[in-house]
Scaffold this motif. Structure first.
Motif, short mmCIF file in Angstrom:
data_model
loop_
_atom_site.label_atom_id
_atom_site.label_comp_id
_atom_site.label_asym_id
_atom_site.label_seq_id
_atom_site.Cartn_x
_atom_site.Cartn_y
_atom_site.Cartn_z
N LEU B 473 43.48 3.36 -48.06
CA LEU B 473 42.05 2.63 -49.21
C LEU B 473 41.14 2.60 -48.43
N TYR B 474 40.39 3.91 -49.60
CA TYR B 474 39.04 4.30 -49.41
C TYR B 474 37.61 4.30 -50.61
N ALA B 478 39.88 2.80 -54.44
CA ALA B 478 39.03 1.17 -53.83
C ALA B 478 39.43 -0.02 -54.96
N VAL B 508 40.49 2.05 -44.40
CA VAL B 508 40.45 1.09 -44.41
C VAL B 508 38.66 1.09 -44.84
N ALA B 512 36.74 0.10 -49.20
CA ALA B 512 37.55 -0.68 -49.50
C ALA B 512 37.87 -2.38 -49.43
N SER B 515 36.53 -4.35 -51.10
CA SER B 515 37.80 -4.89 -52.20
C SER B 515 39.07 -5.72 -51.94
#
Lengths: 574, 574
Positions: B473-474, B478, B508, B512, B515
């Motif tokens: 997750l980046y 995101a 992450v 992210a 998010s």
């Protein structure tokens, strides 16, 4: 009809428009119009354009967004950051005050509008994701500082220029001899008043018994009071003759029909800034739109938003404006004032058109220092250096991206700043994936779960090496895996089987496939089995089209537990 | 001392050098020297330089690589692809045959050498990974076609120029009137002979009873035979007076001391080509070195290789050469001929120095068409269009990168071709990660393993939504996750708990994290629990520094099985 409604959201809400919505929208429009007049003049000043351009840029774009946009509350027009970007881009191809400057601004709006519409048609809204949160935060903060600094010259009454912090400060320093002290008094008074309004007026009004909504709207009308007071002061005391620069003559006219230039040289030199303005404007606008939509559980379609904003910018290009986007403060006022549909925007446009026709003589004596004060107070609220501390604590890569964005935006300009921020984010991400974390795993006792042998108490077997690769396998790290397994197998002489646990492998590209084939061959030469476990569906589909599985010197196991069961027969007899 | 040995590998193997190694190295050196003389002349021609430059570029670089390099068998000198890149880069700043051209070539070698040494010192060898296997394969194939086409003019005896396929073919077509038919006869005869040698000589010699090694070496000496035969033919029949272009006067001299230019204009315009040459040369060289090292279970240190190749190029810059790298064919001959240490390279350099001093008059009558024939036959073996078919079958993204690399290299030149290939690979990878595969998972009956509900027969519970996110997750994805969960939870009204299974989440980043915080807040508002499972060590370490876990409206579970057990109490009572 459904397609038409998708591309023309006005057909959807327009068909259900009623009296109740009409009266709510009208009230919101009046409030927004009053707030927008000084704001539009101020942002035209910031963009280096004549004041009327700010009003024109708020009329056609608002109407076009109402037709094509999906947000119920978004108010489109000139905003601080986009005006700064406009000044920076146009300043590189023309001199402020010339006809060429205004035409370049129209061209910039035209290119930006065209680019947004294309992105929308090809549904490429995801491109905005290339701007990470830290890069956006850093850029907004640096822009706030740049914009506030750019307005200092109006507060001091000097002629200065420049598009980076050192240029601006250097230029102001050179021209310190020109300071007009009456202008300074007006500018400082207006700034202080606006800061006081922003901080103290709302609680005071509430204490006086006004409703929170009314208090809020009156607070937001602070700039109007400053404008009226300083204009009257200049007129009364004839300060324009004592060196106070005022807005002066503004033509009384509806927005004119204008044509952007399509000269290849100009288009070529404005192309990159236009793309940057489009993306940044879109990111700012969609954040506002989504925040407001979530409050009323409404939907925003990002790709249709691109078309709406694109249409608004094309409108600005043909009606004497400059690049626009959905603004935060104007949208919030619109929302808080109770607007129900985009029709509120259309009424606002009508209000501004009336102002453009009849009210412009009133701003003849309005000092530029007052407009500068409204800009400074508005943008300093954007400056938030806490993002540096937050990212430092969480993740040094994000910190590096923020810091580079802020420093380079201030020092070398907005384009280089944002460009570097994006490039650094991407490169650091690729660098990270180029040397992935690889964990040797073992069985968590009493479960079927496998975890890192260095972090958990787990069971292992000396003949079985299980590596969990924590990254998709693709060209950037294809060789890394090959070298790693080579090294591990030469070290561990008891190893009879190698299992790669693919739970975190989301992709195997062609380069990585060749690496896996090379690993398979080398292990076969050494008499070591090569197995895969927990291969995901999409990855398995892909591998099935290759020769790897056919030649594999081992098996594919559904779960790592199955693999361990099969490859360490002792455990079966436990 | 250990540091010194790391940076000067010669200290390591030099201290154990013995008589046996000496005699093996000497024999290999004699064979390689004979093969290198025509090859060096040919690649100088390809690079647009006088023939002696090719020999000079093989002397100092070989010695410097022997001192600093880590491969036992690599032979460094001019190679086809790097010579093509040199011609393309230098041709843009100077005219072939001028002094400025030679100086630009020295400067290019100097810049490339400096860049390689810097990469080595800062241990940045991983940057070569940006070139994916398909991009390299596409580039090599396109280069082979370009190089072969560039030599056609020598076979036809016409003056043509250009650096892209359309330019070259167009220019040859324009000059067709100049064709010299005697040159054509020599060129076609030499080309046909060399193709025959490459295909048929080795089996023939083996049938005649020669050892495979000897047959192989004689086959590789084919170009020498062609050189001798055509040189003698020109001399005997006086063909140089009938329009056959020959190598002509070559000075009898050791490599001269030369200085690259440091004029900022020249440096600036050669910088990008120098970087490209460095990276491509490094990739070619390290592949050869690793292939040969693996056969003898030796180690190659990529970062030290950068220093070795950098030193070789710096050497070329100061001794009248041009950019060099480790070549495939010369290294294989060196390896097959039995070289044991880099000393073989030093003896080869001595052999070439003797040739430069005494043998250059012998090539006066050597036709350029013969050299062109040796180049054409050598590079056509590089052309392999099967990579298009292979990548098409496996992965359309890799196919797109290959196709773009080939088409753009041929049509617009090598720099744009490779640059686009790399850019397309990276963008397609980012695009893929921007909309990750997300699987809803359930329990595989009779195990503790969770898989996609659409691909496997699994058990699920209507109050529990478990999503396995198949991507780190980046910032690029995101927002995607936020939108996805919003959508899933609004659809599924029975959902009481959402678990994100983090087995494939390897990172992450800050975007992210924001998010995830937003998702947590929204789910809390809806009264839905938000949990994570199978969070990896490094990701957990990072999350522990944030506020997310503190505010989390749920738990972190070690395994997805634990999460399901805790959140679906019914199952416990089964």
């Amino acid at each position: 009809m459904k397609i038409l409604r998708q591309y023309l959201p006005i057909l959807d809400w327009g068909s259900r428009y009623d009296r109740n919505a009409l009266s709510n929208d009208m009230i919101a429009a009046v409030i927004v119009t009053i707030m927008l007049i000084p704001q539009s003049l101020a942002y035209a000043l910031l963009a280096g354009l004549p004041p009327e351009a700010g009003i024109y840029a708020s009329i056609a774009p608002i109407v076009l967004y109402a037709i094509f946009g999906t947000s119920r509350a978004l108010a489109v027009g000139p905003v601080a950051v986009v005006s700064l970007l406009t000044a920076s881009a146009v300043g590189q191809v023309a001199e402020t005050g010339t006809a060429g400057y205004a035409i370049a601004a129209l061209t910039l709006a035209f290119l930006s509008g065209g680019f947004l519409v294309l992105l929308g048609i090809f549904r490429l809204g995801f491109l905005a994701n290339f701007l990470s949160h830290p890069v956006i935060a850093g850029f907004i903060t640096a822009s706030g500082i740049l914009i506030a600094t750019s307005q200092l010259k109006h507060i001091l009454g000097v002629n200065a220029h420049g598009h980076t912090l050192p240029q601006m400060l250097g230029s102001i320093f050179e021209h310190l001899g020109q300071i007009n002290w009456i202008t300074v008094v007006i500018g400082v008074a207006a700034t202080s008043f606006l800061f006081w309004v922003r901080k103290n007026l709302k609680p005071l009004l509430k204490k006086m018994g006004l409703s929170p909504l009314m208090a809020d709207i009156l607070t937001k009308a602070g700039p109007v009071a400053a404008v009226v007071a300083t204009t009257v002061a200049v007129w009364l005391f004839g300060l324009q003759d004592r060196g106070v620069k005022t807005v002066g003559d503004v033509p009384q006219s509806l927005p004119p029909l204008t044509m952007p230039s399509l000269s290849p040289d100009l288009v070529w030199s404005l192309l990159v800034p236009a793309i940057l303005i489009s993306v940044i404007g879109f990111v700012e606008s969609i954040s506002v739109a989504q925040t407001l939509a979530a409050k009323k559980r409404q939907q925003i379609d990002p790709n249709q938003e691109l078309i709406g904003l694109g249409a608004a910018n094309l409108g600005a290009a043909f009606t004497g404006g400059f690049p626009v986007t959905g603004g935060f403060s104007r949208s919030v006022v619109n929302f808080d004032a109770g607007s129900q549909t985009p029709a509120a925007g259309i009424y606002t446009a009508i209000g501004l058109a009336i102002a453009a026709l009849f009210l412009t003589p009133l701003v003849f004596f309005l000092p530029k220092a007052t407009l500068a004060a409204t800009i400074i107070v508005a943008v300093l609220s954007l400056v938030d250096l806490s993002i540096l501390k937050k990212t430092w604590g969480y993740n040094r890569d994000d910190f590096a991206a923020v810091l580079a964005t802020i420093v380079l935006t201030l020092g070398l300009g907005v384009e280089i700043g944002v460009g570097s921020g994006v490039a650094i984010s991407i490169l650091l991400h690729l660098y990270k994936t180029s040397r992935p974390h690889v964990a040797e795993v073992g069985l968590v006792p009493g479960s079927e779960h496998f975890r890192n042998i260095h972090r958990h108490e787990v069971e292992t077997d000396p003949t079985l090496l299980t590596l969990r690769v924590d990254e998709s396998l693709y060209f950037i790290n294809a060789r890394f895996l090959q070298d790693l397994i080579q090294e591990r197998v030469t070290e561990g002489t008891t190893i009879k089987n190698v299992v790669l646990m693919f739970s975190a492998v989301n992709e195997v590209d062609y380069s990585a496939l060749e690496s896996l084939e090379a690993i398979n061959l080398r292990l076969k030469d050494l008499g070591v089995g090569f197995h895969l476990s927990e291969v995901k569906g999409p990855v398995m589909d892909r591998l099935n089209t290759s020769h790897l599985l056919h030649n594999l010197n081992g098996e594919i196991y559904l779960s790592q537990y199955d693999a361990a069961q099969a490859l360490t027969p002792k455990r079966k007899n436990d």
